[in-house]
Scaffold this active site. Structure first.
Site, PDB file in Angstrom:
ATOM      1  N   SER A 142       0.304  -2.894   7.235  1.00  0.00           N
ATOM      2  CA  SER A 142      -0.610  -2.297   6.245  1.00  0.00           C
ATOM      3  C   SER A 142      -1.823  -1.735   6.977  1.00  0.00           C
ATOM      4  O   SER A 142      -2.139  -2.154   8.096  1.00  0.00           O
ATOM      5  CB  SER A 142      -1.074  -3.378   5.266  1.00  0.00           C
ATOM      6  OG  SER A 142      -2.135  -2.920   4.465  1.00  0.00           O
ATOM      7  N   TYR A 155      -4.296 -11.863   3.441  1.00  0.00           N
ATOM      8  CA  TYR A 155      -3.321 -10.765   3.591  1.00  0.00           C
ATOM      9  C   TYR A 155      -3.588 -10.022   4.891  1.00  0.00           C
ATOM     10  O   TYR A 155      -2.672  -9.722   5.663  1.00  0.00           O
ATOM     11  CB  TYR A 155      -3.471  -9.836   2.380  1.00  0.00           C
ATOM     12  CG  TYR A 155      -2.546  -8.639   2.343  1.00  0.00           C
ATOM     13  CD1 TYR A 155      -1.230  -8.747   1.906  1.00  0.00           C
ATOM     14  CD2 TYR A 155      -3.017  -7.373   2.687  1.00  0.00           C
ATOM     15  CE1 TYR A 155      -0.404  -7.632   1.832  1.00  0.00           C
ATOM     16  CE2 TYR A 155      -2.203  -6.254   2.627  1.00  0.00           C
ATOM     17  CZ  TYR A 155      -0.893  -6.385   2.197  1.00  0.00           C
ATOM     18  OH  TYR A 155      -0.088  -5.270   2.131  1.00  0.00           O
TER      19      TYR A 155
HETATM   20  P1  NAP Z   1       6.415  -4.659  -4.342  1.00  0.00           P
HETATM   21  O1  NAP Z   1       6.627  -3.422  -5.144  1.00  0.00           O
HETATM   22  O2  NAP Z   1       5.596  -5.775  -4.904  1.00  0.00           O
HETATM   23  O3  NAP Z   1       7.873  -5.203  -3.939  1.00  0.00           O
HETATM   24  C1  NAP Z   1       8.000  -6.289  -3.083  1.00  0.00           C
HETATM   25  C2  NAP Z   1       9.348  -6.949  -3.316  1.00  0.00           C
HETATM   26  O4  NAP Z   1       9.433  -8.094  -2.430  1.00  0.00           O
HETATM   27  C3  NAP Z   1       9.516  -7.494  -4.737  1.00  0.00           C
HETATM   28  O5  NAP Z   1      10.799  -7.210  -5.235  1.00  0.00           O
HETATM   29  C4  NAP Z   1       9.317  -8.992  -4.558  1.00  0.00           C
HETATM   30  O6  NAP Z   1       9.982  -9.747  -5.546  1.00  0.00           O
HETATM   31  C5  NAP Z   1       9.921  -9.199  -3.196  1.00  0.00           C
HETATM   32  N1  NAP Z   1       9.522 -10.468  -2.583  1.00  0.00           N
HETATM   33  C6  NAP Z   1       8.394 -11.196  -2.802  1.00  0.00           C
HETATM   34  N2  NAP Z   1       8.440 -12.336  -2.108  1.00  0.00           N
HETATM   35  C7  NAP Z   1       9.622 -12.325  -1.415  1.00  0.00           C
HETATM   36  C8  NAP Z   1      10.255 -13.221  -0.532  1.00  0.00           C
HETATM   37  N3  NAP Z   1       9.692 -14.421  -0.222  1.00  0.00           N
HETATM   38  N4  NAP Z   1      11.446 -12.887   0.004  1.00  0.00           N
HETATM   39  C9  NAP Z   1      12.046 -11.724  -0.317  1.00  0.00           C
HETATM   40  N5  NAP Z   1      11.511 -10.830  -1.179  1.00  0.00           N
HETATM   41  C10 NAP Z   1      10.309 -11.141  -1.710  1.00  0.00           C
HETATM   42  O7  NAP Z   1       5.762  -4.346  -2.911  1.00  0.00           O
HETATM   43  P2  NAP Z   1       5.445  -2.930  -2.210  1.00  0.00           P
HETATM   44  O8  NAP Z   1       4.170  -2.426  -2.733  1.00  0.00           O
HETATM   45  O9  NAP Z   1       6.655  -2.084  -2.217  1.00  0.00           O
HETATM   46  O10 NAP Z   1       5.128  -3.439  -0.723  1.00  0.00           O
HETATM   47  C11 NAP Z   1       6.138  -3.538   0.271  1.00  0.00           C
HETATM   48  C12 NAP Z   1       5.472  -3.925   1.586  1.00  0.00           C
HETATM   49  O11 NAP Z   1       4.468  -2.966   1.923  1.00  0.00           O
HETATM   50  C13 NAP Z   1       4.749  -5.272   1.562  1.00  0.00           C
HETATM   51  O12 NAP Z   1       4.903  -5.913   2.810  1.00  0.00           O
HETATM   52  C14 NAP Z   1       3.300  -4.892   1.349  1.00  0.00           C
HETATM   53  O13 NAP Z   1       2.418  -5.869   1.858  1.00  0.00           O
HETATM   54  C15 NAP Z   1       3.221  -3.609   2.141  1.00  0.00           C
HETATM   55  N6  NAP Z   1       2.161  -2.695   1.742  1.00  0.00           N
HETATM   56  C16 NAP Z   1       2.068  -2.221   0.470  1.00  0.00           C
HETATM   57  C17 NAP Z   1       1.077  -1.304   0.150  1.00  0.00           C
HETATM   58  C18 NAP Z   1       0.953  -0.677  -1.211  1.00  0.00           C
HETATM   59  O14 NAP Z   1      -0.034   0.049  -1.453  1.00  0.00           O
HETATM   60  N7  NAP Z   1       1.870  -0.877  -2.117  1.00  0.00           N
HETATM   61  C19 NAP Z   1       0.162  -0.900   1.129  1.00  0.00           C
HETATM   62  C20 NAP Z   1       0.277  -1.408   2.401  1.00  0.00           C
HETATM   63  C21 NAP Z   1       1.283  -2.308   2.706  1.00  0.00           C
HETATM   64  P3  NAP Z   1       9.144 -10.252  -6.850  1.00  0.00           P
HETATM   65  O15 NAP Z   1       8.565  -9.041  -7.501  1.00  0.00           O
HETATM   66  O16 NAP Z   1      10.160 -10.968  -7.676  1.00  0.00           O
HETATM   67  O17 NAP Z   1       8.056 -11.165  -6.317  1.00  0.00           O
END
Ligand code: NAP
Length: 243
Positions: A142, A155
């Site tokens: 991130s 985080y």
């Molecule tokens: P998201 O839409 O919340 O999706 C994350 C998925 O991971 C969900 O399906 C969640 O399931 C699942 N998950 C949670 N805990 C888990 C575990 N222990 N084992 C396996 N799966 C698990 O997230 P996203 O926004 O796409 O983010 C993806 C990655 O990018 C993350 O690492 C996040 O930190 C990083 N990131 C995101 C952003 C952003 O702006 N969105 C920015 C920078 C970095 P549940 O929903 O059932 O919990």
């Protein structure tokens, strides 16, 4: 349309692939020719993603904090398609709150998923990548690993750690023909940011699309990045310019 990167014959695992960026990565990797394991704790959404992709994908229930479930998802992939050559460590959780009052149990859980999940994932996938003869590990960190962010201390700690582990792992795994890189998204339109307004303090004043991050993941997964390891790839609309 011809795929930008050819991943035919490759076997990929994407964690947290039931929705958000992970879903997009799985769809994009499959469109480039890879066989893709959609791995997630969310069975309903994960199954739907795999069904939508079709025969080049399968869903496996997988919690990144469990080494036993890592071994099981890798065994399932290898049994169906052969050794795994691409791992996208994408699953992550973010809980906002001040450093002074962050709940200890919640903090430990975040570190377990966002930091330990990536570490044991890299450990677990090494033998199958050795069998494949090559590998590309893409760790989704991130912009929180590049700067301080108020309300995201734990985080941020996890994501700085992922960035550091990526470089150490790249050093250790180069001899095995396994590359390890980190991708640092800015604010991307997923469930994680659904309540946030578009970012205004950056050159591109909107949230990014998951597929805009996925294009970088595809590059890193493919041979187009064959001389690239241990590197940071920022996809953030310019959020961290000047950091
Ligand atoms: P998201 O839409 O919340 O999706 C994350 C998925 O991971 C969900 O399906 C969640 O399931 C699942 N998950 C949670 N805990 C888990 C575990 N222990 N084992 C396996 N799966 C698990 O997230 P996203 O926004 O796409 O983010 C993806 C990655 O990018 C993350 O690492 C996040 O930190 C990083 N990131 C995101 C952003 C952003 O702006 N969105 C920015 C920078 C970095 P549940 O929903 O059932 O919990």
């Amino acid at each position: 349309m011809q795929a930008k990167f050819d991943l035919s014959g490759q076997v990929a695992i994407v964690t947290g692939a039931a929705q958000g960026m992970g879903e997009s990565f799985a769809v994009q990797l499959a469109a480039a020719g890879a066989r893709v394991v959609v791995a997630d704790i969310n069975d309903a959404l994960g199954t739907a993603v795999a069904e939508r992709i079709g025969e080049g994908a399968m869903f496996v229930h997988h919690d990144v904090t469990s080494r036993a479930e890592w071994d099981a998802v890798i065994a399932a992939a290898e049994e169906r398609w052969g050794p795994v050559s691409i791992l996208v460590n994408n699953a992550g959780i973010a809980v906002w709150g001040s450093m002074e009052t962050v709940d200890e149990a919640e903090a430990r859980k975040m570190l377990d998923v966002d930091l330990m999940g990536v570490l044991i994932g890299m450990q677990a996938v090494i033998p199958t990548m050795r069998r494949a003869g090559h590998g590309s590990i893409v760790n989704i960190a991130s912009v929180a690993s590049m700067k301080g962010t108020e309300g995201l201390t734990v985080y941020s700690a996890a994501k700085w750690a992922v960035r550091g582990m990526t470089k150490c792992a790249a050093l250790e795994l180069g001899a095995d023909n396994i590359r390890v890189n980190a991708v640092h998204p800015g604010m991307i339109a997923t469930a994680m940011t659904v309540d946030m307004p578009d970012p205004q303090g950056q050159p591109i004043k909107r949230k990014g699309g998951p597929d805009e991050v996925g294009n970088t993941v595809l590059f890193l997964a493919s041979d187009a990045s064959s001389y690239t390891t241990g590197c940071d790839f920022v996809v953030d609309g310019g959020m961290t310019i000047g950091v």
